[in-house]
Enzyme design. Structure first.
Site, PDB file in Angstrom:
ATOM      1  CG  HIS A 104      24.546 -45.992 -58.371  1.00  0.00           C
ATOM      2  ND1 HIS A 104      24.512 -46.473 -57.244  1.00  0.00           N
ATOM      3  CD2 HIS A 104      24.775 -46.837 -59.137  1.00  0.00           C
ATOM      4  CE1 HIS A 104      24.832 -47.753 -57.218  1.00  0.00           C
ATOM      5  NE2 HIS A 104      24.992 -48.045 -58.383  1.00  0.00           N
ATOM      6  CD  GLU A 153      22.711 -49.799 -54.201  1.00  0.00           C
ATOM      7  OE1 GLU A 153      23.544 -49.361 -54.790  1.00  0.00           O
ATOM      8  OE2 GLU A 153      22.645 -49.882 -52.918  1.00  0.00           O
TER       9      GLU A 153
HETATM   10  C1  6PG Z   1      27.366 -48.967 -54.228  1.00  0.00           C
HETATM   11  C2  6PG Z   1      26.609 -49.144 -52.936  1.00  0.00           C
HETATM   12  C3  6PG Z   1      27.369 -48.899 -51.612  1.00  0.00           C
HETATM   13  C4  6PG Z   1      26.769 -49.288 -50.633  1.00  0.00           C
HETATM   14  C5  6PG Z   1      25.166 -48.673 -50.100  1.00  0.00           C
HETATM   15  C6  6PG Z   1      24.542 -49.435 -49.226  1.00  0.00           C
HETATM   16  O1  6PG Z   1      27.264 -48.389 -55.051  1.00  0.00           O
HETATM   17  O2  6PG Z   1      28.487 -49.588 -53.971  1.00  0.00           O
HETATM   18  O3  6PG Z   1      25.603 -48.378 -53.064  1.00  0.00           O
HETATM   19  O4  6PG Z   1      27.524 -47.330 -51.664  1.00  0.00           O
HETATM   20  O5  6PG Z   1      26.604 -50.747 -50.452  1.00  0.00           O
HETATM   21  O6  6PG Z   1      25.483 -47.455 -49.493  1.00  0.00           O
HETATM   22  O7  6PG Z   1      23.384 -48.665 -48.910  1.00  0.00           O
HETATM   23  P1  6PG Z   1      22.343 -48.954 -47.689  1.00  0.00           P
HETATM   24  O8  6PG Z   1      23.044 -49.598 -46.517  1.00  0.00           O
HETATM   25  O9  6PG Z   1      21.846 -47.500 -47.381  1.00  0.00           O
HETATM   26  O10 6PG Z   1      21.468 -50.272 -48.408  1.00  0.00           O
END
Ligand code: 6PG
Length: 478
Positions: A185, A189
């Site tokens: 996921h 993202e």
């Molecule tokens: C989520 C996000 C969360 C977090 C990320 C940010 O699904 O809620 O993915 O887990 O915001 O880990 O990731 P980075 O700091 O690597 O961009």
């Protein structure tokens, strides 16, 4: 009164999950290493529902109904092992230990095996949606034994986001499956965020459209097939004006993207699985390149650009929208294909329709598109690749001309579009009748006798390159 579930680790994510559980009618026992956090939570939000205050892990364990459910929400890595170590001697066979952090799936596999040996259930759950989601309804991806899901699932389903009346939570599979799916996921993202960035750069540098105007364009896109959380918040970010300078906010942010590591994990795992997640990988590398401040500074001085002046087509904005759609679709296709490879490797029965469905709400990559992706995998005949589902085969065919035009324009203008272009290369790579791989096989055979297959015969062959170049049948040594 015994509590339905205990939560240990009451930083924002843990506190919000505990509050969400309480608001949904569950009695939640609270524990934190320093009791001040527990008391602060109770003082501020004690009226959210029924909480049980505990000061020690023993008290926490004693306050729970059986089988006990203990949710750990501490920093991924060593802190999770430390809590497990303190907790497990206090538990009884059949109890369930839940890790809701962003743990690496290999850690989850290891912990699950260790706890299973003690007749305890260990459930690694991926939780997406950030702090807000944790409080109001996240997307939840639980792994672990099916038996543990029977005892835990109803709670998780209740607190998760819901779309069309369906919870954005379903049992994913054994041991590390939940954390693996959450990792992928996050890979998607990263790619999704990068393609939006590429669209922004093309519209700004290619068509000269200012951020405020782009904000409106993104808001408009959010009403159609691109409708998604990330497009929605991009419209907000681009429309924001810096209070200090009056400049577009996006112009005062340092253009070096950070990363906590889950995108990188996805790519490392994909490399191990031999899964071609090129768009996800490019999005991780694009963040890395953006952070090479020193080299970028030198490059601006010494590297030639030689851009080719091109006429920006009249319907460039729509072209970019279509290219964004296609690239986004490829990112999903690559991520889901990686899940298929992982399922084979780890013996998980991953249901791609259920996974796509639970990503429809609560999580960062929630998007309109996921409805159709869910349908594609719910069909009797599952597509071997998302792009082969009839709806998407047609959708891509429709946007392909725009996609090619946009990538060609970007290349000529010197605007880097690593995910737009690599996604197109993936698409063309898949559909091309003959790939350059044949040349590579020839090279490998010449310098290393690595052998090759023939299009017109079964078996493995080697050419005696340094002798008379005759061909012999060979044992395949790769
Ligand atoms: C989520 C996000 C969360 C977090 C990320 C940010 O699904 O809620 O993915 O887990 O915001 O880990 O990731 P980075 O700091 O690597 O961009």
């Amino acid at each position: 009164m015994s509590a339905h579930i205990g939560v240990t680790g009451l930083a924002v994510m843990g506190a919000n999950l505990a509050r969400n559980l309480a608001r949904n009618g569950f009695t939640v026992a609270l524990h934190n290493r320093s009791v001040e956090k527990t008391d602060a939570l109770l003082e501020k939000h004690g009226t959210d529902g029924d909480f049980v205050r505990t000061e020690t892990l023993q008290e926490l364990v004693d306050s729970l109904e059986k089988p006990r459910r203990v949710l750990i929400m501490v920093k991924a890595g060593a802190p999770v092992d430390a809590v497990i170590e303190q907790l497990t001697p206090l538990l009884e066979p059949g109890d369930i230990v839940i890790d809701a952090g962003n743990s690496h799936y290999e850690d989850t596999r290891r912990r699950e095996a260790a706890l299973a040996a003690k007749d305890l259930h260990f459930v690694g759950i991926g939780v997406s949606g950030g702090e807000e989601g944790a409080l109001n309804g996240p997307s939840i991806m639980p792994g672990g034994s099916k038996e543990s899901y029977d005892a835990l699932g109803p709670l998780l389903e209740k607190i998760s986001a819901h779309v069309d009346g369906k919870p954005c939570c379903a049992w994913i599979g054994t041991d590390g499956a939940g954390h693996f799916v959450k990792m992928v996921h996050n890979g998607i993202e990263y790619a999704d965020m990068q393609v939006i960035g590429e669209a922004f750069d093309l519209l700004r540098s290619g068509a000269g459209i200012e951020p405020a105007e782009q904000s409106k364009i993104f808001a408009e896109w959010n009403t159609g097939e691109l409708s998604s959380f990330l497009i929605e918040i991009s419209a907000e970010v681009l429309g924001h004006v810096d209070a200090k300078t009056g400049k577009p906010f996006v112009d005062v942010i340092v253009d070096a993207a950070g990363q906590k590591g889950t995108g990188r994990w996805t790519v490392i795992s994909a490399l191990e699985l031999g899964s071609p997640v090129s768009g996800i990988a490019e999005s991780v590398f694009a963040r890395a390149l953006s952070s090479q401040a020193e080299q970028r500074k030198i490059a601006q001085e010494v590297l030639a650009g030689e851009e080719i002046a091109v006429e920006i087509p009249a319907n460039f904005v729509e072209d970019v929208r279509q290219a964004l759609y296609a690239s986004k679709l490829v990112s999903y296709a690559q991520g889901l294909d990686m899940l298929t490879s992982a399922a084979k490797e780890y013996g998980w029965d991953l249901k791609l329709d259920e996974i796509a469905s639970l990503w429809r709400g609560g999580c960062i990559i929630r998007a309109e598109l996921l409805k159709e992706i869910t349908n594609a995998y719910a069909a009797e005949e599952k597509p071997a690749n998302l792009l082969f589902a009839p709806a998407f085969t047609k959708a891509i065919a429709d946007v392909l001309p725009a996609w090619r035009r946009v990538v060609a324009t970007a290349v000529q203008l010197g605007i880097p579009v690593p995910v737009f272009s690599s996604s197109l290369a993936y698409y063309d790579g898949l559909r091309r009748k003959r790939l350059a791989a044949a040349v590579i096989q020839g090279q490998r055979d010449l310098f290393g006798a690595h052998t090759y297959g023939r299009v017109d015969a079964e078996g493995t062959f080697h050419t005696l390159w340094s002798e008379d170049k005759s061909e012999v049948e060979a044992v395949d040594t790769h």
